[in-house]
Scaffold this motif. Structure first.
Motif, mmCIF file in Angstrom:
data_model
loop_
_atom_site.group_PDB
_atom_site.id
_atom_site.type_symbol
_atom_site.label_atom_id
_atom_site.label_comp_id
_atom_site.label_asym_id
_atom_site.label_seq_id
_atom_site.Cartn_x
_atom_site.Cartn_y
_atom_site.Cartn_z
ATOM 1 N N ALA A 169 4.931 -8.550 -0.618
ATOM 2 C CA ALA A 169 5.675 -9.236 0.446
ATOM 3 C C ALA A 169 5.003 -9.059 1.806
ATOM 4 O O ALA A 169 4.987 -9.983 2.629
ATOM 5 C CB ALA A 169 7.110 -8.735 0.491
ATOM 6 N N THR A 170 4.437 -7.894 2.035
ATOM 7 C CA THR A 170 3.760 -7.636 3.308
ATOM 8 C C THR A 170 2.483 -8.458 3.411
ATOM 9 O O THR A 170 2.181 -9.028 4.468
ATOM 10 C CB THR A 170 3.435 -6.136 3.446
ATOM 11 O OG1 THR A 170 4.643 -5.390 3.290
ATOM 12 C CG2 THR A 170 2.811 -5.820 4.783
ATOM 13 N N ARG A 214 1.238 -11.620 -5.692
ATOM 14 C CA ARG A 214 0.926 -10.897 -6.930
ATOM 15 C C ARG A 214 -0.280 -9.977 -6.814
ATOM 16 O O ARG A 214 -0.569 -9.226 -7.738
ATOM 17 C CB ARG A 214 0.739 -11.890 -8.073
ATOM 18 C CG ARG A 214 2.090 -12.500 -8.476
ATOM 19 C CD ARG A 214 1.974 -13.349 -9.704
ATOM 20 N NE ARG A 214 1.733 -14.732 -9.305
ATOM 21 C CZ ARG A 214 1.082 -15.621 -10.036
ATOM 22 N NH1 ARG A 214 0.589 -15.289 -11.195
ATOM 23 N NH2 ARG A 214 0.931 -16.851 -9.604
ATOM 24 N N THR A 215 -0.976 -9.989 -5.672
ATOM 25 C CA THR A 215 -2.078 -9.049 -5.475
ATOM 26 C C THR A 215 -1.574 -7.720 -4.914
ATOM 27 O O THR A 215 -2.349 -6.770 -4.791
ATOM 28 C CB THR A 215 -3.153 -9.611 -4.515
ATOM 29 O OG1 THR A 215 -2.600 -9.733 -3.201
ATOM 30 C CG2 THR A 215 -3.697 -10.940 -5.002
ATOM 31 N N GLY A 216 -0.306 -7.650 -4.570
ATOM 32 C CA GLY A 216 0.259 -6.446 -3.966
ATOM 33 C C GLY A 216 0.269 -5.253 -4.912
ATOM 34 O O GLY A 216 0.380 -5.397 -6.129
ATOM 35 N N ASP A 217 0.146 -4.095 -4.330
ATOM 36 C CA ASP A 217 0.155 -2.854 -5.112
ATOM 37 C C ASP A 217 1.447 -2.692 -5.897
ATOM 38 O O ASP A 217 1.435 -2.159 -7.004
ATOM 39 C CB ASP A 217 -0.027 -1.640 -4.193
ATOM 40 C CG ASP A 217 -1.394 -1.606 -3.533
ATOM 41 O OD1 ASP A 217 -2.343 -2.205 -4.066
ATOM 42 O OD2 ASP A 217 -1.501 -0.970 -2.470
ATOM 43 N N ASP A 218 2.555 -3.140 -5.328
ATOM 44 C CA ASP A 218 3.840 -3.000 -6.012
ATOM 45 C C ASP A 218 3.922 -3.889 -7.248
ATOM 46 O O ASP A 218 4.643 -3.578 -8.195
ATOM 47 C CB ASP A 218 4.999 -3.317 -5.060
ATOM 48 C CG ASP A 218 4.899 -4.692 -4.415
ATOM 49 O OD1 ASP A 218 3.763 -5.138 -4.129
ATOM 50 O OD2 ASP A 218 5.937 -5.312 -4.188
ATOM 51 N N VAL A 219 3.164 -4.956 -7.272
ATOM 52 C CA VAL A 219 3.162 -5.864 -8.419
ATOM 53 C C VAL A 219 2.097 -5.439 -9.433
ATOM 54 O O VAL A 219 2.325 -5.455 -10.630
ATOM 55 C CB VAL A 219 2.916 -7.322 -7.965
ATOM 56 C CG1 VAL A 219 2.875 -8.267 -9.147
ATOM 57 C CG2 VAL A 219 3.989 -7.744 -6.977
ATOM 58 N N GLN A 220 0.945 -5.043 -8.934
ATOM 59 C CA GLN A 220 -0.168 -4.663 -9.790
ATOM 60 C C GLN A 220 0.083 -3.339 -10.515
ATOM 61 O O GLN A 220 -0.468 -3.101 -11.571
ATOM 62 C CB GLN A 220 -1.469 -4.561 -8.983
ATOM 63 C CG GLN A 220 -1.955 -5.870 -8.424
ATOM 64 C CD GLN A 220 -2.410 -6.815 -9.515
ATOM 65 O OE1 GLN A 220 -3.008 -6.406 -10.493
ATOM 66 N NE2 GLN A 220 -2.087 -8.081 -9.354
ATOM 67 N N GLY A 221 0.894 -2.483 -9.896
ATOM 68 C CA GLY A 221 1.178 -1.185 -10.503
ATOM 69 C C GLY A 221 -0.025 -0.254 -10.517
ATOM 70 O O GLY A 221 -0.174 0.570 -11.410
ATOM 71 N N VAL A 222 -0.881 -0.387 -9.545
ATOM 72 C CA VAL A 222 -2.082 0.441 -9.479
ATOM 73 C C VAL A 222 -1.755 1.819 -8.903
ATOM 74 O O VAL A 222 -0.832 1.977 -8.112
ATOM 75 C CB VAL A 222 -3.191 -0.231 -8.645
ATOM 76 C CG1 VAL A 222 -3.685 -1.489 -9.325
ATOM 77 C CG2 VAL A 222 -2.730 -0.537 -7.243
ATOM 78 N N GLU A 223 -2.528 2.794 -9.319
ATOM 79 C CA GLU A 223 -2.308 4.157 -8.832
ATOM 80 C C GLU A 223 -2.853 4.333 -7.415
ATOM 81 O O GLU A 223 -2.238 4.962 -6.578
ATOM 82 C CB GLU A 223 -2.983 5.154 -9.770
ATOM 83 C CG GLU A 223 -2.629 6.589 -9.460
ATOM 84 C CD GLU A 223 -3.148 7.528 -10.528
ATOM 85 O OE1 GLU A 223 -3.711 8.551 -10.147
ATOM 86 O OE2 GLU A 223 -2.993 7.220 -11.713
ATOM 87 N N ASP A 224 -4.027 3.780 -7.149
ATOM 88 C CA ASP A 224 -4.649 3.886 -5.830
ATOM 89 C C ASP A 224 -4.151 2.733 -4.974
ATOM 90 O O ASP A 224 -4.695 1.637 -4.996
ATOM 91 C CB ASP A 224 -6.168 3.845 -5.967
ATOM 92 C CG ASP A 224 -6.877 4.072 -4.652
ATOM 93 O OD1 ASP A 224 -6.269 4.669 -3.745
ATOM 94 O OD2 ASP A 224 -8.040 3.661 -4.533
ATOM 95 N N ARG A 225 -3.094 2.980 -4.224
ATOM 96 C CA ARG A 225 -2.417 1.914 -3.481
ATOM 97 C C ARG A 225 -3.002 1.772 -2.083
ATOM 98 O O ARG A 225 -2.737 2.574 -1.215
ATOM 99 C CB ARG A 225 -0.928 2.212 -3.427
ATOM 100 C CG ARG A 225 -0.340 2.351 -4.815
ATOM 101 C CD ARG A 225 1.099 2.639 -4.736
ATOM 102 N NE ARG A 225 1.738 1.342 -4.569
ATOM 103 C CZ ARG A 225 2.991 1.086 -4.864
ATOM 104 N NH1 ARG A 225 3.765 2.042 -5.295
ATOM 105 N NH2 ARG A 225 3.484 -0.108 -4.706
#
Length: 67
Positions: free
Chosen positions: A38-39, A21-32
């Motif tokens: 998963a990675t 859940r810390t992943g950029d794809d889950v967080q939906g943050v702009e600065d990825r």
């Protein structure tokens, strides 16, 4: 290493879910810059289960493995 902590496998699964859940794809943050959940889970799992820190070499890993 995890086994040396004498924790149940359910704790390990919960830990990996938190990490995912810390992943950029889950967080939906702009600065990825953290990578996909998963990675991140892949590398955390690898770091805890392989016998050598050298197995976590993200510098020489394929791009798809660290994105």
């Amino acid at each position: 290493m995890w086994k040396s902590l004498h924790r149940p496998s359910s704790d390990w699964r919960e830990f990996l879910d938190l990490v995912r859940r810390t992943g950029d794809d889950v967080q939906g943050v702009e600065d990825r810059w953290h990578g996909k959940g998963a990675t991140i889970v892949h590398w955390v799992n690898r770091g805890f289960t392989k016998p050598s820190p050298g197995r976590c070499d993200t510098w020489t890993a394929a791009r798809k493995s660290v994105a």
